[in-house]
Every structure is written in C-alpha cells, then in structure tokens.
Write an enzyme that holds these catalytic residues in place. Structure first.
Site, PDB file in Angstrom:
ATOM      1  N   LYS A 208       0.844  -1.202   0.000  1.00  0.00           N
ATOM      2  CA  LYS A 208       0.000   0.000   0.000  1.00  0.00           C
ATOM      3  C   LYS A 208       0.874   1.245   0.000  1.00  0.00           C
ATOM      4  O   LYS A 208       0.598   2.203  -0.717  1.00  0.00           O
ATOM      5  CB  LYS A 208      -0.911   0.008   1.245  1.00  0.00           C
ATOM      6  CG  LYS A 208      -2.105  -0.935   1.118  1.00  0.00           C
ATOM      7  CD  LYS A 208      -2.854  -1.108   2.433  1.00  0.00           C
ATOM      8  CE  LYS A 208      -3.888  -2.228   2.305  1.00  0.00           C
ATOM      9  NZ  LYS A 208      -4.478  -2.615   3.590  1.00  0.00           N
TER      10      LYS A 208
ATOM     11  N   GLN B 165      -5.120  -1.944   9.578  1.00  0.00           N
ATOM     12  CA  GLN B 165      -4.876  -3.225   8.921  1.00  0.00           C
ATOM     13  C   GLN B 165      -5.493  -4.357   9.748  1.00  0.00           C
ATOM     14  O   GLN B 165      -5.236  -4.489  10.933  1.00  0.00           O
ATOM     15  CB  GLN B 165      -3.360  -3.440   8.753  1.00  0.00           C
ATOM     16  CG  GLN B 165      -2.991  -4.734   8.046  1.00  0.00           C
ATOM     17  CD  GLN B 165      -3.452  -4.755   6.590  1.00  0.00           C
ATOM     18  OE1 GLN B 165      -3.333  -3.776   5.863  1.00  0.00           O
ATOM     19  NE2 GLN B 165      -4.016  -5.876   6.158  1.00  0.00           N
TER      20      GLN B 165
ATOM     21  N   ASP C 197     -11.754   2.647   3.861  1.00  0.00           N
ATOM     22  CA  ASP C 197     -12.116   1.234   3.679  1.00  0.00           C
ATOM     23  C   ASP C 197     -13.630   1.081   3.463  1.00  0.00           C
ATOM     24  O   ASP C 197     -14.078   0.078   2.909  1.00  0.00           O
ATOM     25  CB  ASP C 197     -11.710   0.423   4.918  1.00  0.00           C
ATOM     26  CG  ASP C 197     -10.438  -0.376   4.675  1.00  0.00           C
ATOM     27  OD1 ASP C 197     -10.076  -0.577   3.502  1.00  0.00           O
ATOM     28  OD2 ASP C 197      -9.819  -0.796   5.664  1.00  0.00           O
TER      29      ASP C 197
END
Lengths: 313, 313
Positions: free
Chosen positions: A73, A117, A140
C-alpha cells in the site's frame, strides 16, 4: 505468407471450439490505468490548491502477510503521489493505544484516509476500533453508517469498500451493462459479498445472494448475466453453473497444493477458470483479476476524500 | 346431524378444488396477541422498576391521513400502557423548530422512542431531521446506521423498521421456515423492501430483490418459497407468478375504484388475492394482513428501547 496466415486462423478456430473463448478481464492493466489517472489528478490538485492527499495506515503486530500488504500500500501511495503515514504497534498494545493513534489521525488535516490493517490481535475489539475512525476518513468504507447509506436509495456512502468497488469498476471498464441484468453474488461477507450485492442493486441489476445455506446454488447462478464470486472456496463455481456469455468476476484467492510449483502451491479463484472460461463471455483471471484493483480503489478513495475535504472538483 | 356434517365436509372439499386453499395469515389476530403480550411486559416492568415506556410523536402540518395515523398510534400506546408524548407544529414551522423538539425528546429520560410523522412539509430536509433522532430512540429504525447494522453480519440494529419486522413476525408465528428457502422481495424502498430483504438474508434465506428494472419478474418470483410484495401496484403479482405452496406476505395497500363500495373505492394489495390464494400455501389478506402489524411492531420497538435503556430483561 498466405499459407501461414491460413494455418494461424484455422488454429484460432480450432482453439475457440475446445478451449477458452471468454474475453479476459485484465485487472492488472485496468489497475495500472487507474493508478495513472489518479497520479494525474493528484498532480492537478497539488498545482491548483497545494494539497497532497494523505493515507494513514495503522498496523498492530508483526504478521508477515499484513506487513506485506502495508508495504505494498505504501509503495502504491508513493507511486501516485499520496503521502503515507504509518504507525506500527507491538502485538501486545492496548486498544486505547490504537484508539489514541486513530484520534490523532482523525484530527490531522494532512490525513484524508485512515486504514486499520486487519486482522487485529485477538484481545482487541475490531468493532470499537473501526467505529473510531472518522466517517469522513474511513477509506475502507466498512463503517456501518457507510454501509447503511450504500443500502439506501437516495443516499450515497462516503466511501465504497475497495474490493467491491474494484469489481464494479472492472464491469464498467469492460462495458458490461448492469441495469436490468440478473446478478448473483456468491458469498455475503461484510467486506465483499454484501456490499457488492448492494452496489449491483444500486446499479439496477436484479440481485440474488447465494451463500452456505442456499440449496442448489448452481441453478440460481446459471440464471445470472453477472456473477461475483467471493466465498473463499477454491473452484466452487464450475462450468455447469454458468450461463453462456455471462460476465464472471472472481474475488477468491485460494492456495491449492501444486507439487509442480516451486512454492508447493498455486493460487486459484472461487471459479474453476478452465471450465468457466469456455462458457462465460468475460472472466477475471486469478491472480491478475480483482486482486490488483483493491489497492487501486484504496488510492481512488483517498483522493476522493482529499477532494471532498478540500472541496476540489 | 350426520347428514349435516357430511354435506359441510363435501362443500369444503369442493371449495378446495376451485377456490381459495391457502391458509390465511391473520395479521389482525397476531397484532392483537402481540399487543396483549406487550401490555403484560409493560405491567411487569412497571412493577419491577417503576418505569413506563414513552413514545414521542412529532407531527408537522395538518394532513388528514397523518393526523389519523398519529391518533391511532396514540390510542394503541394507551391501550398497552405506553405513555404518549405529542407535538403538533404548524405546516410553516421551520426545520430548526422541529430539530429543537427532537433535541428535547432525545434528552428526556421518560421518552424511549421518537417518531417523526412522514411526509414532512416540502421546505424541510427529511434526512437532516431523521438523522437528528438519537439512534437509541429511533424506533422507526430508518437511520442509516441502523440499516448498516442490519445489513452486516455479526452486527445487530438498535431497531428493526416496523413494517418489515411485522412481515417477519407473521412468518415466524405461522411457522414458515426461512433458513435455506428462496425468498423474493418485490420492491426496494428504504422503509419496507430493502430492510425486508436484509432481514430475510439475516435469517439465512436466499434472497432476490425484484424491482422496476427487473425483466421477467414472474419467472424469479415463481422460484420463491416466500414472497414479500411491497411495491404499491394493485394486483401486480398474479397467480401465475406464484410457486404452489409459497408463503405470500402482501404489504401493498392500494385503493382501486369500486362503484359498489359506499366510498367509491376499496383497498387491494400488490398481490391478486383471488388468484394467489388458490396457489399459495399461506397468504396475508389486504386489509387485515401486514397493516395491523406495523403499529404493533412500533409498540414492541418502544418497549424494547425502554428495556434496553433501563437494562431490564
């Protein structure tokens, strides 16, 4: 020359009868195009208002796979011009420490997206932690408020969850019509199947969700013009499940034993590619289909967030 | 006596071949039972902790139908022992005035449910007003955060919207198995169709949503063991749409011209009852099916809220 061309065209004809005929949806290529488009947008924004989008990632513990994701990422952010922020906390951190870092990023104006995460260590409550991320920075898109807005007519979510957004983007970029089509989503997870179904529904498909309690899933799936498989079972969807000409988006990434591979395994999707590619009209390969889209969509969400926060069109 | 009983049973046999054979789901009776159960619960709660549930209704303007609804809600509350609070504001009130009353009810500990009667006057923003209702008192269950929690696995909404909750309650009380069954919801409104689909999905049915863009809706509907029709089109669902033995929940209440009725019209559902009742296994009539359940579920949500707020089990 004439004989060469003739023999090559007859080879093509032969292969189309007994082997793959579906068009391959090249997620790797589309993701690359999107990253390029994003880089251009970011450069424009920086020129116009001096703002660079920022993405913060919080990683707790030292799982190898999570570390790899986070590293990828970060690299992807750097490549398009998004500023990366990173916090690495030890496995035995307290929930409060994580919440403290989230609060800091929530109020930091140079951060436009915050990502925790997953999976988190077992002693932490995922729900508490994910709910602490400001809804305006929840790139997200997993916050229930976001999901509610996704489900409702006349409302729009702040962010669409990355993987389902990537599935839709692949359908759009390959010109697959959605409105009025039958769509089947296999799997109903909060992060892929359920939001994918809501997105297809919002795009006016007639959607059915197939899951572990579904009887005769092959019969319903065979009615679908569009199939999104996100269930995590290797090769579950056989050729006989597929309507001729259907568009197949395979989200699954499952390791299966393969003594011929140097690693001892290879990755396959939820769809039996060998069979499905002979019947479908379009199909994503695994790997190289949906996989590369997820990070591209995360970058897209981060830029979208920066544009919204700074009212830049 | 013997001859009477024999002639009556042969009449029944004759009627089952050429007329209705579906079992009628008596919503009026079930709603009455539920209101009685609620009255008992409220009495227990009052005895144990001295708390009486309170429901506040805000009505803006003087629409006759809204006034009737609000009056019926008030009567229903009184009958079971829920304290009613009511605010009537003139049509030309400002959004701020409505928001002020919501804020007052939000912080009033004797109010456990708040309901803003819809539709609101055109100059008001429904979304702003509905979002102002505290999520803990949103007994209508329309808040997007509630809908998101309804959609997500592993999460539960604070409140389930009343009409879809009523549909599920009818299925449960009539012993209709949901897990593993095919269900079709016709209509995808935020207040009925969409949450009904999410509830059926949460109960492990395989759900398809049929809407105005659906091609051949009769083919999909004919696969369903359970049909919830909530689209607002009189007699849309014909007998030929229905799988023999299916359970049919008809949410529609549509006026159709009827010169023989003293009012000049009568109410019919989204399902052609005359045809469907010959094929279905169970069916709700209109009126007297889902209709009475909505207010019963509003009472249930209000009691649930009071129990949750006061931690009374």
């Amino acid at each position: 020359m004439a004989s060469v061309s003739s023999s090559s065209s007859s080879a093509a004809a032969a292969s189309s009868t007994d082997s793959a005929c579906a068009k391959i949806i090249d997620g790797k290529l589309v993701a690359k195009q999107i990253r390029e488009e994003i880089a251009v947008e970011i450069a424009k924004m920086k020129d116009a208002i001096g703002i660079v989008p920022g993405l913060a990632v919080i990683l707790v513990g030292s799982r190898k796979d999570s570390q790899t994701y986070v590293r990828n990422k970060k690299k992807a952010c750097e490549a398009v011009g998004i500023k990366s922020f990173e916090v690495n906390l030890p496995e035995d951190s307290s929930e409060d420490e994580v919440l403290k870092h989230i609060a800091t990023f929530n109020s930091d104006p140079s951060v436009h997206g915050i990502l925790v995460q997953l999976p988190l260590p077992h002693h932490m409550n995922d729900e508490n932690i994910l709910n602490a991320v400001s809804i305006e920075k929840d790139v997200d898109g997993f916050h229930p408020l976001n999901i509610g807005r996704l489900a409702m007519q006349g409302r729009d979510p702040f962010f669409v969850p990355c993987t389902p957004k990537g599935c839709m983007e692949l359908l759009h970029r390959y010109g697959v019509e959605i409105k009025g089509k039958r769509a089947v989503v296999i799997g109903r997870s909060n992060i892929v199947g359920m939001p994918a179904a809501l997105l297809l529904q919002k795009a006016n498909a007639t959607v059915s969700i197939v899951h572990s309690n579904t009887k005769k899933p092959e019969e319903i799936t065979r009615q679908a013009d569009i199939v999104i498989a996100a269930v995590g079972v290797a090769n579950l969807v056989r050729g006989s499940w597929i309507k001729p000409g259907a568009a197949i988006i395979d989200v699954g990434i499952n390791p299966v034993d393969d003594p011929e591979s140097p690693r001892g395994y290879r990755l396959v999707g939820d769809v039996c590619y060998e069979e499905a590619s002979k019947i479908a009209g379009l199909i994503t390969p695994v790997p190289g289909g949906v996989g590369p889209m997820t990070i591209a969509m995360l970058l897209a969400n981060t830029v979208e967030s920066a544009k919204r926060i700074h009212k830049f069109k």
